[in-house]
Design a protein around this motif. Sequence first.
Motif, PDB file in Angstrom:
ATOM      1  N   ALA A  41       0.713  -1.215  -0.029  1.00 12.91           N
ATOM      2  CA  ALA A  41       0.085   0.003  -0.174  1.00 12.91           C
ATOM      3  C   ALA A  41       0.982   1.307   0.047  1.00 12.91           C
ATOM      4  O   ALA A  41       0.426   2.340  -0.610  1.00 12.91           O
ATOM      5  CB  ALA A  41      -0.916  -0.031   1.184  1.00 12.91           C
ATOM      6  N   GLU A  42       1.752   1.261   0.726  1.00 19.00           N
ATOM      7  CA  GLU A  42       2.972   2.341   0.783  1.00 19.00           C
ATOM      8  C   GLU A  42       3.628   2.755  -0.672  1.00 19.00           C
ATOM      9  O   GLU A  42       3.428   3.622  -1.081  1.00 19.00           O
ATOM     10  CB  GLU A  42       3.977   2.211   1.953  1.00 19.00           C
ATOM     11  N   MET A  43       3.910   1.576  -1.414  1.00 13.75           N
ATOM     12  CA  MET A  43       4.457   1.646  -2.697  1.00 13.75           C
ATOM     13  C   MET A  43       3.386   2.417  -3.531  1.00 13.75           C
ATOM     14  O   MET A  43       3.436   3.124  -4.549  1.00 13.75           O
ATOM     15  CB  MET A  43       5.041   0.381  -3.118  1.00 13.75           C
ATOM     16  N   LEU A  44       2.195   1.768  -3.606  1.00 11.61           N
ATOM     17  CA  LEU A  44       1.154   2.251  -4.436  1.00 11.61           C
ATOM     18  C   LEU A  44       0.833   3.666  -4.189  1.00 11.61           C
ATOM     19  O   LEU A  44       0.779   4.380  -5.202  1.00 11.61           O
ATOM     20  CB  LEU A  44      -0.168   1.617  -4.281  1.00 11.61           C
ATOM     21  N   ALA A  45       0.796   4.253  -2.960  1.00 13.95           N
ATOM     22  CA  ALA A  45       0.658   5.399  -2.549  1.00 13.95           C
ATOM     23  C   ALA A  45       1.842   6.274  -3.182  1.00 13.95           C
ATOM     24  O   ALA A  45       1.724   7.500  -3.696  1.00 13.95           O
ATOM     25  CB  ALA A  45       0.584   5.968  -1.100  1.00 13.95           C
ATOM     26  N   LYS A  46       3.311   6.000  -3.008  1.00 14.75           N
ATOM     27  CA  LYS A  46       4.276   6.429  -3.770  1.00 14.75           C
ATOM     28  C   LYS A  46       4.263   6.663  -5.214  1.00 14.75           C
ATOM     29  O   LYS A  46       4.733   7.773  -5.479  1.00 14.75           O
ATOM     30  CB  LYS A  46       5.488   5.772  -3.265  1.00 14.75           C
ATOM     31  N   PRO A 102       2.915   1.291 -12.864  1.00 15.82           N
ATOM     32  CA  PRO A 102       4.415   1.711 -12.555  1.00 15.82           C
ATOM     33  C   PRO A 102       4.515   1.189 -11.274  1.00 15.82           C
ATOM     34  O   PRO A 102       4.776   2.179 -10.288  1.00 15.82           O
ATOM     35  CB  PRO A 102       4.139   3.034 -12.976  1.00 15.82           C
ATOM     36  N   LEU A 103       4.828  -0.084 -11.057  1.00 12.95           N
ATOM     37  CA  LEU A 103       5.138  -0.605  -9.419  1.00 12.95           C
ATOM     38  C   LEU A 103       6.616  -0.264  -9.300  1.00 12.95           C
ATOM     39  O   LEU A 103       7.461  -0.329 -10.215  1.00 12.95           O
ATOM     40  CB  LEU A 103       4.734  -1.954  -9.396  1.00 12.95           C
ATOM     41  N   GLU A 163      12.819  -3.476  -0.135  1.00 12.75           N
ATOM     42  CA  GLU A 163      13.718  -2.621   0.923  1.00 12.75           C
ATOM     43  C   GLU A 163      12.589  -2.386   2.079  1.00 12.75           C
ATOM     44  O   GLU A 163      13.191  -2.521   3.231  1.00 12.75           O
ATOM     45  CB  GLU A 163      14.221  -1.431   0.435  1.00 12.75           C
ATOM     46  N   ALA A 164      11.378  -2.008   1.977  1.00 18.75           N
ATOM     47  CA  ALA A 164      10.541  -1.774   3.002  1.00 18.75           C
ATOM     48  C   ALA A 164      10.304  -2.900   3.806  1.00 18.75           C
ATOM     49  O   ALA A 164      10.097  -2.806   5.183  1.00 18.75           O
ATOM     50  CB  ALA A 164       9.174  -1.329   2.668  1.00 18.75           C
ATOM     51  N   LEU A 165      10.350  -4.268   3.372  1.00 16.26           N
ATOM     52  CA  LEU A 165      10.109  -5.313   3.832  1.00 16.26           C
ATOM     53  C   LEU A 165      11.232  -5.983   4.390  1.00 16.26           C
ATOM     54  O   LEU A 165      11.253  -7.253   5.024  1.00 16.26           O
ATOM     55  CB  LEU A 165       9.287  -6.481   3.068  1.00 16.26           C
TER      56      LEU A 165
END
Length: 457
Positions: free
Chosen positions: A39-44, A203-204, A211-213
């Motif tokens: 979810a954080e990546m989707l928001a980014k 655009p994932l 890195e976040a995980l």
Amino acid sequence: MWKGRFSQETDRKVQAFSQSLDLDWRLARWDIRGSLAHAEMLAKQDLISQEELEAIRSGFQEIMDEIERGDFIPDESLEDVHMNLEHRLTEKIGDAGARLHTGRSRNDQVGTTMRLYVKDVLCQVKSGMIDLMDALLNRAESHRETIVPGYTHLQQAQPVSMGHLWMAYFQSFSRDLKRLEFAMDEADECPLGCGALAGSTLPLDREYTAEALGFSRLCENSMDGVGQRDYIFDALSFSTMFAVHCSRMAEDLIIYSSAEFGWLKLPDAFCTGSSMMPQKKNPDVLELVRGRTGQMIGHLVDILATLKGLPMTYDRDLQEDKRGLFSSFDVLSHVLGVLPSLVRAIEVDADRAAESFADGLALATDVAEYLVTRGVPFREAHHRVGSLVGWCVREERSLFDLTLEDFEDFLGDVDENLLSLVDLEAAVARRDTLGGTGFRQVSRQIERGRDLLSRLS
């Protein structure tokens, strides 16, 4: 989730047959962790809004609270932990929950959740193994100068330091640690973003989620990323070999603590009695360690049989990868929960062990090697000493009680030095070759073992 394609409801029997909640509900917190990073990546990447991200975060926090309180009862009709969590999230926050699965398949979602879980469990297992190996080092230090029989073919062979025997187990487990670290490294790849098998048109940012995980690298091929279970095989391979080594140690401890051997004393707290025979002290813990090893071997074969004929990429067969893995991890947890404390409490009866050497024949090799130092070819020395041993057996004589003249009758020219060698402590101390049972060598092994554990801790 797939009703748009189908015109019939899923049969209830199919739901019961295909659900995996009995297995994968334990994965809830790891699945939430993966979903939050996604979810954080989707928001980014502006695929969801910051408001939706915050709603997802707060929704998952509420769900975690429900799980911890035991209020969240998963629904079998939703098949697995992943769909139950997403459904509950959507119930709580509406459309934001429905957007969570953007750019993601259950294939890469499950793979990510499982790898996070495997990494965490193996980290805990590593800590337990270090504790077990520390217990073995403590026993080795305590029993460095305690002499016990060493066996080949379960027949008394030569005297050894009990510390040397403890360090033999330590060496086995040190190799298992290397296998464990390899398994941990193989699980350290992030498949999130592989999609169902081909990646995504969106655009994932896969590097961000990896890195976040806490993953060190990405799965390089999306088909392989969702279709392979090598990391599960590697975890089971390590687990099985470790269990085999535990089983072998348990077998030794059981045998040496029996009345017929009797020189090893198991702690009462790790044994049980008999419902009928008041005198019994049964080594149940060690027997269960030995017995559960068969399950571990079976789970390793199970995953290989499952994988061997599967086409690329994901197949529902792979849902069954968890059954054996979870069972094996549970066994590891139980074994490592009892073995270190049991080992630390074991005592050795040095006097009883010394009685095992009453006939002195365990020193026959020392006599043969003494002849070698006097120029006798080893095969000839072996024959002469063998004749001496046969005579001692027939005459019920102990090697310790023979005179120099007795030795000369069978061995030829010998001197007084031979008598000083027919001694248990001297026999062990003289085995000073690198890695041998000599007291100095055992101290060296213990020191190197301490260095290894200090680097790992």
